[in-house]
Design a protein around this motif. Structure first.
Motif, PDB file in Angstrom:
ATOM      1  N   ASP A   1     -14.452  33.939  -2.434  1.00 11.80           N
ATOM      2  CA  ASP A   1     -15.624  34.548  -3.070  1.00 11.80           C
ATOM      3  C   ASP A   1     -16.201  35.675  -2.218  1.00 11.80           C
ATOM      4  OD1 ASP A   1     -15.455  32.815  -5.230  1.00 11.80           O
ATOM      5  OD2 ASP A   1     -16.738  31.307  -4.287  1.00 11.80           O
ATOM      6  N   LEU A   2     -16.315  35.432  -0.878  1.00 12.15           N
ATOM      7  CA  LEU A   2     -16.842  36.474   0.007  1.00 12.15           C
ATOM      8  C   LEU A   2     -15.877  37.655   0.102  1.00 12.15           C
ATOM      9  CD1 LEU A   2     -18.355  34.346   2.929  1.00 12.15           C
ATOM     10  CD2 LEU A   2     -19.588  35.612   1.167  1.00 12.15           C
ATOM     11  N   ILE A   3     -14.578  37.366   0.080  1.00 12.18           N
ATOM     12  CA  ILE A   3     -13.588  38.445   0.120  1.00 12.18           C
ATOM     13  C   ILE A   3     -13.705  39.314  -1.130  1.00 12.18           C
ATOM     14  CG2 ILE A   3     -11.114  38.977   0.027  1.00 12.18           C
ATOM     15  CD1 ILE A   3     -10.647  36.496   1.779  1.00 12.18           C
ATOM     16  N   ALA A   4     -13.891  38.669  -2.286  1.00 12.26           N
ATOM     17  CA  ALA A   4     -14.017  39.412  -3.550  1.00 12.26           C
ATOM     18  C   ALA A   4     -15.237  40.338  -3.537  1.00 12.26           C
ATOM     19  CB  ALA A   4     -14.108  38.431  -4.719  1.00 12.26           C
ATOM     20  N   MET A   5     -16.316  39.897  -2.872  1.00  8.70           N
ATOM     21  CA  MET A   5     -17.551  40.695  -2.850  1.00  8.70           C
ATOM     22  C   MET A   5     -17.580  41.733  -1.734  1.00  8.70           C
ATOM     23  SD  MET A   5     -20.670  38.091  -3.825  1.00  8.70           S
ATOM     24  CE  MET A   5     -20.217  36.778  -2.686  1.00  8.70           C
ATOM     25  N   PHE A   6     -17.043  41.364  -0.529  1.00 10.07           N
ATOM     26  CA  PHE A   6     -17.257  42.210   0.648  1.00 10.07           C
ATOM     27  C   PHE A   6     -15.975  42.667   1.355  1.00 10.07           C
ATOM     28  CE2 PHE A   6     -20.941  39.239   0.427  1.00 10.07           C
ATOM     29  CZ  PHE A   6     -21.919  40.169   0.094  1.00 10.07           C
ATOM     30  N   ASN A   7     -14.792  42.259   0.872  1.00  8.29           N
ATOM     31  CA  ASN A   7     -13.530  42.668   1.503  1.00  8.29           C
ATOM     32  C   ASN A   7     -13.497  42.370   3.004  1.00  8.29           C
ATOM     33  OD1 ASN A   7     -12.438  43.645  -0.896  1.00  8.29           O
ATOM     34  ND2 ASN A   7     -13.309  45.686  -0.586  1.00  8.29           N
ATOM     35  N   ASN A   8     -13.889  41.172   3.393  1.00  9.91           N
ATOM     36  CA  ASN A   8     -13.872  40.713   4.788  1.00  9.91           C
ATOM     37  C   ASN A   8     -14.911  41.372   5.690  1.00  9.91           C
ATOM     38  OD1 ASN A   8     -10.505  40.591   4.118  1.00  9.91           O
ATOM     39  ND2 ASN A   8     -11.522  38.741   4.858  1.00  9.91           N
ATOM     40  N   GLY A   9     -15.794  42.185   5.110  1.00  2.00           N
ATOM     41  CA  GLY A   9     -16.789  42.856   5.953  1.00  2.00           C
ATOM     42  C   GLY A   9     -17.999  42.006   6.283  1.00  2.00           C
ATOM     43  N   PHE A  10     -18.241  40.951   5.511  1.00  2.00           N
ATOM     44  CA  PHE A  10     -19.463  40.159   5.627  1.00  2.00           C
ATOM     45  C   PHE A  10     -19.733  39.603   7.021  1.00  2.00           C
ATOM     46  CE2 PHE A  10     -21.633  36.029   5.327  1.00  2.00           C
ATOM     47  CZ  PHE A  10     -22.844  36.432   4.784  1.00  2.00           C
ATOM     48  N   PRO A  11     -18.761  38.878   7.657  1.00  6.53           N
ATOM     49  CA  PRO A  11     -19.082  38.281   8.967  1.00  6.53           C
ATOM     50  C   PRO A  11     -19.461  39.312  10.019  1.00  6.53           C
ATOM     51  CG  PRO A  11     -16.734  38.054   8.480  1.00  6.53           C
ATOM     52  CD  PRO A  11     -17.394  38.522   7.230  1.00  6.53           C
ATOM     53  N   TYR A  12     -18.891  40.517   9.954  1.00  3.29           N
ATOM     54  CA  TYR A  12     -19.163  41.522  10.985  1.00  3.29           C
ATOM     55  C   TYR A  12     -20.579  42.088  10.847  1.00  3.29           C
ATOM     56  CZ  TYR A  12     -14.187  40.953  11.430  1.00  3.29           C
ATOM     57  OH  TYR A  12     -12.938  40.393  11.591  1.00  3.29           O
ATOM     58  N   TRP A  13     -21.093  42.133   9.633  1.00  6.20           N
ATOM     59  CA  TRP A  13     -22.487  42.543   9.459  1.00  6.20           C
ATOM     60  C   TRP A  13     -23.440  41.513  10.073  1.00  6.20           C
ATOM     61  CZ3 TRP A  13     -21.323  43.782   3.648  1.00  6.20           C
ATOM     62  CH2 TRP A  13     -20.713  45.041   3.573  1.00  6.20           C
ATOM     63  N   ILE A  14     -23.085  40.244   9.931  1.00  6.21           N
ATOM     64  CA  ILE A  14     -23.903  39.190  10.548  1.00  6.21           C
ATOM     65  C   ILE A  14     -23.960  39.389  12.057  1.00  6.21           C
ATOM     66  CG2 ILE A  14     -24.105  36.709  10.976  1.00  6.21           C
ATOM     67  CD1 ILE A  14     -24.738  37.463   8.116  1.00  6.21           C
ATOM     68  N   TYR A  15     -22.791  39.641  12.675  1.00  6.33           N
ATOM     69  CA  TYR A  15     -22.740  39.838  14.126  1.00  6.33           C
ATOM     70  C   TYR A  15     -23.489  41.100  14.542  1.00  6.33           C
ATOM     71  CZ  TYR A  15     -18.929  36.508  13.362  1.00  6.33           C
ATOM     72  OH  TYR A  15     -18.184  35.437  12.958  1.00  6.33           O
ATOM     73  N   GLY A  16     -23.464  42.125  13.693  1.00  4.66           N
ATOM     74  CA  GLY A  16     -24.209  43.352  13.991  1.00  4.66           C
ATOM     75  C   GLY A  16     -25.711  43.114  14.008  1.00  4.66           C
ATOM     76  N   ILE A  17     -26.200  42.317  13.077  1.00  5.81           N
ATOM     77  CA  ILE A  17     -27.627  41.973  13.050  1.00  5.81           C
ATOM     78  C   ILE A  17     -28.004  41.192  14.308  1.00  5.81           C
ATOM     79  CG2 ILE A  17     -29.371  40.584  11.854  1.00  5.81           C
ATOM     80  CD1 ILE A  17     -27.883  41.298   9.219  1.00  5.81           C
TER      81      ILE A  17
END
Length: 532
Positions: free
Chosen positions: A485-501
């Motif tokens: 589901d997360l891949i469909a929405m964010f193409n694997n970008g989601f976890p890296y945004w969390i780490y950036g925050i």
């Protein structure tokens, strides 16, 4: 001031280099084996339903034992922070609420290998050593004060060696109840206990041996040794898989990766026999003559008696309550450890080959890219060593946080927009460089400096929390990164945004709350907290 004895500095460097090298080696050896382990262990569960049911049951048992051990350890910490009544109330509420969530969200799940459960098993298999790290770090204070810093490191070396052999051959060395997957996890936890002890004892050893003017540089050498160990194992993994068929890697190659750790573990054990006990431990045990000999060797005959007097004075309050200096220093130490992991560094270090393979690279190429990551890590750690005592701790940390935030957010957008390849690699390398010159080495420097001698045991809590944060990040990454589901929405970008925050928050934390410790003696740091 008398010139420092070079032999004494060499002794400190030996501990930093070998203790840290084993730490880095054991931490990074898993990175090259993730794909093979998934194929060898998880792949077997997907094709054999009965094996999967048994493995899921054993997985639940192992997790439950680990959770129980961690609850006991952290309960012992709470008893040192609070009164018994307040500590037992906190523990009771945590067990009641946490136990209910744990049962309904995990234990009660059916023995069916779902996508999330498969990713959870893989994540824990990769990060299982971190449970041992938490246990080892938690026991570090007791070990340090009972058998000493050096002898504690000898225990760590022995655990490294046992883990290397057991992890390589969990099937033939399975002396535990359960299958080879469970045995592999247990041996990784044993190795993690060695890492946890080393992560607590080695920086403490170095800080207690080093003169103030070069203490930051010498403790930073510990981080250089860690990344050197990572660099060594990246090369080892690369040469093991180079030119080999995928099937051989999945059945045999990964075993050689873990077995190779036995060589530096043996060297570490033998080298430790040449290292003296620290002056502070000698004073603690009443051996002032031996302490003075070591101090004379390190500081010169003119300065040694004065340093010895400062040490004896600082131990006048050696049984102080852990909140004797208030909660500020404790909270700062814990948050330093948490932020060091929440910025996502070990996701890159553990999963780098898999991340690169996800960008479309072959196995050999992904391993080669990992070597580049290791090289950047090492180069910028050297930069930190050369600047930490001149530039100061706070400035390095704040600059590092800013660059890490931009890099992780940029990497997330590169993956989201599917502009991978060179763009994604550059963001990752900028991130590694920023961490290596700031949060990587400087956190170890700060943890060894900020806690007064009378509450030095709090460092064990900080290091244990660091490993717990590492476990949470490493365990949850496959759940986020491989979630359809997360891949469909964010193409694997989601976890890296969390780490950036998290990197942004870490910079704000350093700016507002962390004092500069540059060129201050350990005893002068104590006065900072007394004044607050």
């Amino acid at each position: 001031m008398a010139k420092l004895n070079k032999n004494g500095i060499v002794l400190i460097t030996i501990v930093a280099s070998l203790g840290g090298l084993l730490f880095g080696y054991d931490t990074a050896v898993i990175s090259g084996a993730v794909g093979a382990l998934e194929n060898y262990f998880i792949g077997a569960l997907e094709t054999d339903k009965d094996l999967a049911v048994a493995a899921i049951f054993q997985f639940k048992v192992i997790i439950s034992i680990c959770v129980l051990a961690l609850v006991i350890l952290f309960s012992s910490f709470l008893l040192k922070f609070f009164s018994k009544s307040k500590a037992y109330l906190i523990i009771g509420l945590f067990v009641l609420i946490g136990g209910a969530v744990y049962y309904f969200q995990f234990l009660s799940l059916p023995g069916v290998l779902t996508e999330n459960l498969k990713n959870s098993i893989l994540g824990f298999m990769v990060s299982s050593a971190l449970v041992g790290c938490i246990i080892g770090a938690s026991l570090g204070d007791n070990v340090a004060n009972s058998i000493g810093r050096r002898n504690g490191l000898l225990v760590a070396a022995s655990l490294f060696l046992l883990s290397a052999i057991g992890s390589a051959y969990p099937d033939s060395m399975n002396i535990f109840f359960g299958d080879s997957l469970s045995a592999f996890i247990v041996y990784r936890i044993i190795g993690g206990m060695g890492v946890g002890l080393a992560s607590m004892l080695a920086p403490l050893y170095i800080a207690e041996m080093a003169p103030p003017k070069i203490r930051g540089k010498l403790v930073s050498f510990y981080q250089l040794a860690i990344v050197s160990g990572m660099m060594v194992v990246y090369f080892v993994n690369y040469f093991i898989v180079q030119g080999q068929a995928e099937m051989w890697i999945n059945t045999t190659g990964w075993r050689y990766m873990f077995l190779s750790e036995g060589i530096p573990a043996t060297i570490f054990f033998l080298a430790l026999l040449l290292v003296p006990k620290t002056p502070r431990f000698q004073v603690m045990k009443g051996n002032e003559k031996d302490a003075l000999k070591v101090l004379t060797n390190l500081n010169g005959p003119e300065r040694a008696p004065g340093v010895l007097a400062e040490i004896k004075k600082s131990f006048g309050k050696k049984k102080a309550h852990w909140l004797y200096f208030g909660g500020t220093v404790v909270i700062i130490g814990l948050l330093l450890s948490i932020f060091q992991q929440f910025v996502g560094i070990n996701v890159v270090l553990y999963y780098a080959p898999e991340i690169f393979r996800g960008m479309g690279m072959e196995t050999d190429a992904s391993m080669l890219q990992t070597i580049i990551v290791g090289a950047i890590n090492m180069i910028f750690t050297v930069v930190a060593i050369s600047t930490v005592d001149k530039f100061g701790r706070k400035k390095l940390m704040m600059i590092g946080s800013a660059v890490m935030a931009l890099s992780m957010i940029g990497l997330g957008f590169a993956l989201y927009l599917e502009t991978t390849g060179v763009t994604a690699l550059m963001f990752m390398l900028f991130y590694i460089a920023a961490f290596a010159m700031s949060w990587g080495p400087v956190v170890w420097v700060l943890l060894s400096e900020i806690f007064p001698n009378s509450i030095k045991g709090v460092m064990a809590v900080a290091v244990a929390i660091q490993w717990l944060a590492n476990l949470l990040v490493s365990w949850t990454f496959p759940m986020m990164n491989n979630n359809s589901d997360l891949i469909a929405m964010f193409n694997n970008g989601f976890p890296y945004w969390i780490y950036g925050i998290m990197a942004i928050l870490s910079g704000l934390f350093i700016w507002k709350f962390v004092p500069e410790t540059k060129e201050k003696t350990l005893e002068e740091m104590e006065n900072i907290w007394i004044s607050k």
